[in-house]
Design an enzyme around this catalytic site. Structure first.
Site, mmCIF file in Angstrom:
data_model
loop_
_atom_site.group_PDB
_atom_site.id
_atom_site.type_symbol
_atom_site.label_atom_id
_atom_site.label_comp_id
_atom_site.label_asym_id
_atom_site.label_seq_id
_atom_site.Cartn_x
_atom_site.Cartn_y
_atom_site.Cartn_z
ATOM 1 N N LYS A 22 1.130 -0.910 -0.027
ATOM 2 C CA LYS A 22 -0.139 -0.011 -0.317
ATOM 3 C C LYS A 22 0.645 1.081 -0.361
ATOM 4 C CE LYS A 22 -3.477 1.903 2.994
ATOM 5 N NZ LYS A 22 -4.539 1.405 4.269
ATOM 6 N N SER A 61 -9.854 1.398 3.410
ATOM 7 C CA SER A 61 -8.726 1.738 2.415
ATOM 8 C C SER A 61 -8.098 1.388 1.820
ATOM 9 C CB SER A 61 -7.458 3.740 3.134
ATOM 10 O OG SER A 61 -7.015 3.338 3.662
ATOM 11 N N SER A 96 -9.831 -1.068 7.343
ATOM 12 C CA SER A 96 -8.855 -0.576 5.876
ATOM 13 C C SER A 96 -8.046 -2.053 5.544
ATOM 14 C CB SER A 96 -8.381 0.333 5.588
ATOM 15 O OG SER A 96 -9.034 2.066 5.938
#
Lengths: 464, 153
Positions: free
Chosen positions: A81, A156, A180
């Site tokens: 990420k 996310s 997330s």
């Protein structure tokens, strides 16, 4: 090293083949890079593909294997990420604000993975600073769900969910402040664990709300998450939240049977607090039957309402995120996405007394949740009310207006993982959430692994 | 179950919002103010649902683990971290234990980083990658191929 690369591999499978010299890390990376080139234009999971570096690292891993080195993650291609700092490689947090940010050091988690011989494929899409998304007013589009590209990945850690589900990376790093890791794991049909806070270092991970932020792995199976957690977990004296706990082999622990385990079903969460779809309720019933079939004792459990955990979580997140971004927001407000502004600016108006009230209430909720584990080894719930919604249905004020089931575990400071519990009739994955008491990460992974094995939900892949 | 945030949120007048904004030092355009009014109404509802009336004697949520006095055993991770970061040989600091005990940003900044454990071969490789020189090399090694090392749209 020769040997053809199977179309989809788990980390465990690839590790075994590489160790047996039946799979070349270089060929594996080449295969995944080709898949990224073919598939990712439809998914937007990658913000950056580090092709040359990946091939160089794969060659290093291959030489190590040929020289006799053995490690479960040696030559395994992963992606991160884009809030994980990577030395010499741009780290943007999916934001204009950090569009040219090139860190000098790796995040501690990245360093640990590379020390085990992991190959980095690139950096993955996220919501802006892990909160502002999905957004269409940023330099990079939001990731799309591999099971249906019109649908939301969850966030996310959106790129992490999409990349793993689509077989573009064997695993990924995500982060979880209110859900997330687990929301994209649920919507994309993969596994992801939010570990106990303090188990995995957050040093070098761009923060959202430091009281609640947790770093963790995402992969196709619970077993792969356990393998990754073996490398990631460990005390980091330079992360003030890191805790020195005895070393545990998560990959070793998951094989033990779950017979006799006490499973609490948080039925009120998804029947009353956040009513789930009919197909989700049916999936839970099947999951309960599967767990009973494995010898677990399943009974109803109760905790305070999801809304109580959410109120605390959202007030803390808004306040802390605003505090971290205040100076930049005042200078470059229009460079942030609208979704970020809507979710974070309200933090400017929260009074200190309200923030402290949220933190004090959190202490109560941590204690109440811990009490529930006197009767149960794990608690079961659903991470979402249903399958992935359409991407265009997402509103900037989501999270305030609709409580997240996953935020319970963040506020309660407990480990929580999502595994694929089943599929809708339309073929979309449905997640199952498994929570344990603090530091029982191994038990959570064990239940997840045993459930996956018994339920057989790991056979189907998205068609792309 | 608490009431829905939107239902329990008190309405906020344009004047009140302007006051809050000026107190926060924010300058927003009308569209941004409209977004904030919507968000704030919901956050205010969430705040209202959190109990504020607690006994004064209740513990605060935060705990601060100060570095122990010199020579004391570390009992928490933060203490262990602080202890590891203490200078190895600094006669002046040793002669003035009080100064060493007091958490001081400047003093901390001067401390050497924690000594690493003996690395394995793979860890040694990673460490080499983490050095600025290696980082520069990695950066230089970034691919220039068609789909790599550039933003995806």
């Amino acid at each position: 090293m020769k040997g053809s690369v199977p179309p989809f591999l788990t980390i465990a499978e690839a590790g075994r083949l590489i160790a047996a010299k039946r799979l070349s890390p270089v060929e594996l990376v080449k295969e995944l890079l080709a898949r990224i080139e073919t598939v990712d234009p439809r998914l937007n999971a990658f913000l950056l593909v580090t092709e040359r570096q990946a091939l160089a690292e794969a060659r290093t891993a291959e030489r190590a294997v040929m020289a006799g080195s053995r490690a479960p993650l040696l030559g395994i291609p992963l992606a991160y990420k884009d809030i994980y700092e990577t030395a010499g490689v741009r780290t943007t947090a999916h934001s204009r604000i950090l569009a040219d940010n090139v860190p000098k050091q790796d995040a501690e988690t990245v360093r640990r993975l590379h020390a085990e011989g992991v190959v980095m494929l690139g950096k993955l899409a996220t919501h802006e600073f892990a909160i502002g998304g999905p957004a269409f007013d940023l330099p990079w589009p939001p990731a799309r769900n591999p099971w249906d590209t019109r649908r939301f990945t969850g966030g996310s850690s959106s790129g992490s969910g999409a990349a793993v589900a689509a077989g573009m990376a064997l695993g990924a790093l995500g982060s979880d402040t209110g859900g997330s890791i687990r929301l994209p794991a649920a919507y994309c049909g993969i596994a992801g664990i939010k570990p106990t806070p303090g188990l995995v270092s957050r040093r070098g991970v761009i923060p959202l709300a430091p009281s609640l932020d947790t770093a963790g792995p995402m992969a196709w199976t619970a077993q792969d998450c356990a393998i990754l957690l073996d490398a990631l977990a460990g005390h980091d004296p330079l992360d003030p939240a890191s805790v020195a706990v005895p070393k545990v082999s998560y990959a070793g622990a998951i094989a033990a049977p779950v017979k006799g385990l006490r499973v609490g079903l948080l039925r009120r969460f998804y029947e009353h607090d956040v009513p789930a779809s009919t197909e989700m309720l049916q999936m839970v019933n099947r999951a309960v039957a599967t767990l009973k079939g494995l010898g677990c004792r399943v009974d109803d459990a109760t905790l305070p309402a999801v809304q109580e955990y959410n109120a605390v979580g959202r007030v803390i997140i808004s306040s802390e995120a605003y505090a971290l971004h205040e100076a930049t927001l005042k200078q470059r407000l229009s460079d942030y996405s609208r979704a970020f502004r809507v979710r974070v600016l309200a933090g400017a108006l929260v009074r200190a007394a309200d923030y402290i009230a949220a933190q004090r209430r959190r202490s109560d909720l941590i204690a109440i949740t811990a009490q529930a584990f006197e009767k149960f080894d794990v608690l079961i719930a659903v991470p979402t009310a249903g399958a992935a919604p359409m991407l265009t249905e997402q509103r900037p004020d989501d999270g305030f207006s609709r409580p997240l089931l996953t935020t319970v575990a963040n506020v309660a400071a407990i480990p929580s993982m999502v595994v694929c519990g089943g599929f809708t009739t339309a073929g979309l994955p449905l997640g199952l959430e498994i929570m344990g008491p603090a530091w029982a990460d191994a038990t959570v992974l064990r239940v997840g692994h045993q459930f996956e094995q018994a339920a057989g939900t790991r056979e189907r892949r998205p068609e792309l | 179950m608490p009431a829905s945030p939107a239902m329990s949120a008190p309405p906020i007048s344009p004047g009140e919002m302007q006051l809050l904004l000026s107190r926060a030092g924010l300058v927003l355009n009308p569209g941004q103010v409209a977004d904030l009014v919507l968000a704030w109404r919901q956050v205010a509802g969430l705040i209202a649902s959190i109990p504020h009336d607690r006994p004064l004697a209740d513990d605060m949520a935060y705990a601060f683990h100060l570095a122990p006095p010199v020579g004391a055993a570390a009992t928490s991770p933060a203490m262990a971290a602080a202890k590891r970061q203490q200078p190895i040989a600094r006669p002046k600091a040793a002669a003035r234990p009080k100064a060493a005990v007091r958490p001081n940003a400047k003093a901390r900044a001067k401390r050497k980083p924690a000594a690493p454990r003996a690395p394995t071969a793979l860890q040694a490789k990673a460490k080499a990658q983490a050095t600025p020189k290696a980082a520069a090399k990695r950066k230089a090694a970034k691919p220039v191929g068609r789909k790599t090392a550039r933003p995806r749209r």
